[in-house]
Design a protein around this motif. Structure first.
Motif, PDB file in Angstrom:
ATOM      1  N   LEU A  54       0.830  -1.208   0.000  1.00  0.00           N
ATOM      2  CA  LEU A  54       0.000   0.000   0.000  1.00  0.00           C
ATOM      3  C   LEU A  54       0.863   1.256   0.000  1.00  0.00           C
ATOM      4  O   LEU A  54       0.569   2.229  -0.712  1.00  0.00           O
ATOM      5  N   TYR A  55       1.927   1.235   0.780  1.00  0.00           N
ATOM      6  CA  TYR A  55       2.841   2.380   0.812  1.00  0.00           C
ATOM      7  C   TYR A  55       3.520   2.556  -0.547  1.00  0.00           C
ATOM      8  O   TYR A  55       3.684   3.683  -1.032  1.00  0.00           O
ATOM      9  N   LEU A  56       3.907   1.462  -1.169  1.00  0.00           N
ATOM     10  CA  LEU A  56       4.560   1.509  -2.474  1.00  0.00           C
ATOM     11  C   LEU A  56       3.641   2.128  -3.519  1.00  0.00           C
ATOM     12  O   LEU A  56       4.056   3.013  -4.285  1.00  0.00           O
ATOM     13  N   SER A  60       4.174   5.939  -5.221  1.00  0.00           N
ATOM     14  CA  SER A  60       4.530   5.953  -6.637  1.00  0.00           C
ATOM     15  C   SER A  60       3.643   6.880  -7.455  1.00  0.00           C
ATOM     16  O   SER A  60       4.047   7.316  -8.537  1.00  0.00           O
ATOM     17  N   PHE A  61       2.450   7.214  -6.965  1.00  0.00           N
ATOM     18  CA  PHE A  61       1.537   8.092  -7.704  1.00  0.00           C
ATOM     19  C   PHE A  61       1.620   9.549  -7.245  1.00  0.00           C
ATOM     20  O   PHE A  61       0.818  10.374  -7.685  1.00  0.00           O
ATOM     21  N   LYS A  62       2.560   9.867  -6.369  1.00  0.00           N
ATOM     22  CA  LYS A  62       2.663  11.228  -5.858  1.00  0.00           C
ATOM     23  C   LYS A  62       3.570  12.082  -6.732  1.00  0.00           C
ATOM     24  O   LYS A  62       4.623  11.622  -7.201  1.00  0.00           O
ATOM     25  N   SER A  63       3.153  13.321  -6.948  1.00  0.00           N
ATOM     26  CA  SER A  63       4.028  14.287  -7.601  1.00  0.00           C
ATOM     27  C   SER A  63       5.032  14.821  -6.583  1.00  0.00           C
ATOM     28  O   SER A  63       4.936  14.531  -5.379  1.00  0.00           O
ATOM     29  N   LEU A  64       5.985  15.607  -7.066  1.00  0.00           N
ATOM     30  CA  LEU A  64       6.998  16.141  -6.149  1.00  0.00           C
ATOM     31  C   LEU A  64       6.370  17.061  -5.117  1.00  0.00           C
ATOM     32  O   LEU A  64       6.780  17.067  -3.947  1.00  0.00           O
ATOM     33  N   SER A  65       5.356  17.841  -5.520  1.00  0.00           N
ATOM     34  CA  SER A  65       4.682  18.736  -4.564  1.00  0.00           C
ATOM     35  C   SER A  65       3.953  17.943  -3.491  1.00  0.00           C
ATOM     36  O   SER A  65       3.979  18.302  -2.314  1.00  0.00           O
ATOM     37  N   ASP A  66       3.287  16.833  -3.879  1.00  0.00           N
ATOM     38  CA  ASP A  66       2.616  15.985  -2.888  1.00  0.00           C
ATOM     39  C   ASP A  66       3.625  15.293  -1.987  1.00  0.00           C
ATOM     40  O   ASP A  66       3.372  15.087  -0.796  1.00  0.00           O
ATOM     41  N   ASN A 282      15.073  15.561 -11.499  1.00  0.00           N
ATOM     42  CA  ASN A 282      15.865  14.976 -10.418  1.00  0.00           C
ATOM     43  C   ASN A 282      15.118  13.782  -9.852  1.00  0.00           C
ATOM     44  O   ASN A 282      13.889  13.803  -9.714  1.00  0.00           O
ATOM     45  N   ILE A 283      15.840  12.757  -9.515  1.00  0.00           N
ATOM     46  CA  ILE A 283      15.212  11.563  -8.976  1.00  0.00           C
ATOM     47  C   ILE A 283      14.682  11.843  -7.580  1.00  0.00           C
ATOM     48  O   ILE A 283      15.260  12.622  -6.816  1.00  0.00           O
ATOM     49  N   ASN A 284      13.550  11.241  -7.250  1.00  0.00           N
ATOM     50  CA  ASN A 284      12.976  11.360  -5.917  1.00  0.00           C
ATOM     51  C   ASN A 284      12.385  10.016  -5.519  1.00  0.00           C
ATOM     52  O   ASN A 284      12.430   9.036  -6.288  1.00  0.00           O
ATOM     53  N   GLU A 285      11.844   9.964  -4.322  1.00  0.00           N
ATOM     54  CA  GLU A 285      11.342   8.701  -3.794  1.00  0.00           C
ATOM     55  C   GLU A 285      10.188   8.159  -4.625  1.00  0.00           C
ATOM     56  O   GLU A 285      10.068   6.942  -4.811  1.00  0.00           O
ATOM     57  N   SER A 286       9.335   9.032  -5.159  1.00  0.00           N
ATOM     58  CA  SER A 286       8.184   8.575  -5.933  1.00  0.00           C
ATOM     59  C   SER A 286       8.617   7.862  -7.207  1.00  0.00           C
ATOM     60  O   SER A 286       8.018   6.862  -7.607  1.00  0.00           O
ATOM     61  N   ILE A 287       9.663   8.360  -7.854  1.00  0.00           N
ATOM     62  CA  ILE A 287      10.148   7.717  -9.070  1.00  0.00           C
ATOM     63  C   ILE A 287      10.744   6.353  -8.739  1.00  0.00           C
ATOM     64  O   ILE A 287      10.529   5.371  -9.466  1.00  0.00           O
ATOM     65  N   ARG A 288      11.488   6.270  -7.643  1.00  0.00           N
ATOM     66  CA  ARG A 288      12.048   4.975  -7.232  1.00  0.00           C
ATOM     67  C   ARG A 288      10.943   3.991  -6.892  1.00  0.00           C
ATOM     68  O   ARG A 288      11.034   2.803  -7.213  1.00  0.00           O
TER      69      ARG A 288
END
Length: 322
Positions: A54-56, A60-66, A282-288
């Protein structure tokens, strides 16, 4: 007066017994209290296992602002699909996916067939040294894989198999490979539960051992086949150390790509390259997380199709033999 007291006591006793049956059940294991405890335990265990998934999905669907907004916890303000687009390109998804299939599904098919043949032979036939064979199998099962890793590498190198999928495929043809002994034991235990009268009836109709195995035994062994196929696929899919050791630089898989995800993203999008309006990515947690979800998604889909058979194997192993 005494009669009235007796009626009141009898009424209270019936009410107490009725309430006890409702709360505790007739045998103490089918009442409301027991069911509530069972449901609470199942929900707690289920949450522990489902929380990472659920966390994954949420991340994964969050934008950088979220992602930077502390008020956004589980549900993003909008579904941001650009994370998956970037992760798809970084993983080179389709080519890497087929490499993963070649190194996981094909060996799993080999193990499913070969281990079934060996398990049937051990379960149904008597031959000299059978106990010795079982003992040697158990020894190979408990020996750590790190002990035989270098000898196997040298052997595959001598046969010029390195850099291809052959180190995973060839051993499975001979009922070896990752966890091969465990799959043989699963088949052996399952075949022992099949009544011998089925084989005797097939032999009376003129079927030999091979025909009996393929036309009678295998069709009713579908639950065990699905379990072995599922486990073998998952274990081969998630294997990274042996994969990197045997494949080298000639081929890569999705789990291996995840280990180098940051470097691949930097090469593809980093280095100050301008993207759309002069902004760099830039890479962030959502992309990973999106990349991780793309990697585990095939296994989730596989389990969704196989879960009915996976549960059914528990019932099938309860068949009593004769």
């Amino acid at each position: 007066m005494e009669r009235s007291l007796k009626l009141q006591k009898a009424f209270l006793l019936r009410t107490y017994n009725r309430g006890k049956r409702i709360l505790m059940g007739r045998q103490g294991n089918d009442g409301i209290v027991f069911k509530l405890l069972v449901y609470a335990l199942l929900i707690s265990i289920g949450f522990v296992y489902l929380y990472p998934i659920l966390y994954l999905v949420s991340q994964s669907f969050k934008s950088l602002s979220d992602l930077l907004d502390p008020t956004v916890l589980w549900l993003p303000q909008k579904l941001y699909l650009e994370n998956f687009t970037q992760a798809w390109h970084v993983l080179d998804y389709m080519d890497t996916f087929w490499n993963s299939v070649l190194n996981s599904v094909v060996p799993a098919i080999g193990q499913t067939v070969s281990c079934a043949v060996v398990g049937y032979g051990i379960a149904k036939f008597r031959f000299p040294g059978k106990s010795i064979v079982l003992g040697l199998m158990m020894i190979t099962f408990i020996v750590p894989s790190q002990v035989v890793m270098i000898p196997l590498y040298l052997m595959f190198n001598e046969y010029h198999m390195l850099g291809s999928s052959l180190p995973f495929i060839v051993p499975t043809i001979f009922a070896q490979g990752i966890k091969g002994v465990l799959f043989i034991l699963i088949y052996t235990q399952f075949f022992r539960t099949i009544p011998a009268s089925l084989e005797e009836a097939a032999q009376m109709d003129g079927a030999g051992f091979i025909r009996t195995f393929f036309t009678v035994i295998l069709p009713i062994s579908m639950p065990a086949i699905v379990v072995v196929m599922l486990f073998s696929t998952v274990w081969h899919w998630n294997e990274t150390y042996l994969t990197s050791l045997y494949l080298g630089e000639s081929m890569t898989t999705l789990p291996l790509q995840l280990k180098t995800f940051n470097d691949s993203f930097t090469k593809l999008y980093g280095g100050g390259a301008a993207v759309g309006g002069g902004q760099t990515k830039n890479i962030n947690e959502s992309i990973r997380m999106a990349g991780t979800l793309l990697i585990v998604l095939p296994l989730l889909v596989l389990y969704m199709f196989a879960q009915r058979r996976f549960v059914e194997v528990v019932d099938k192993t309860g068949i009593t033999g004769e």
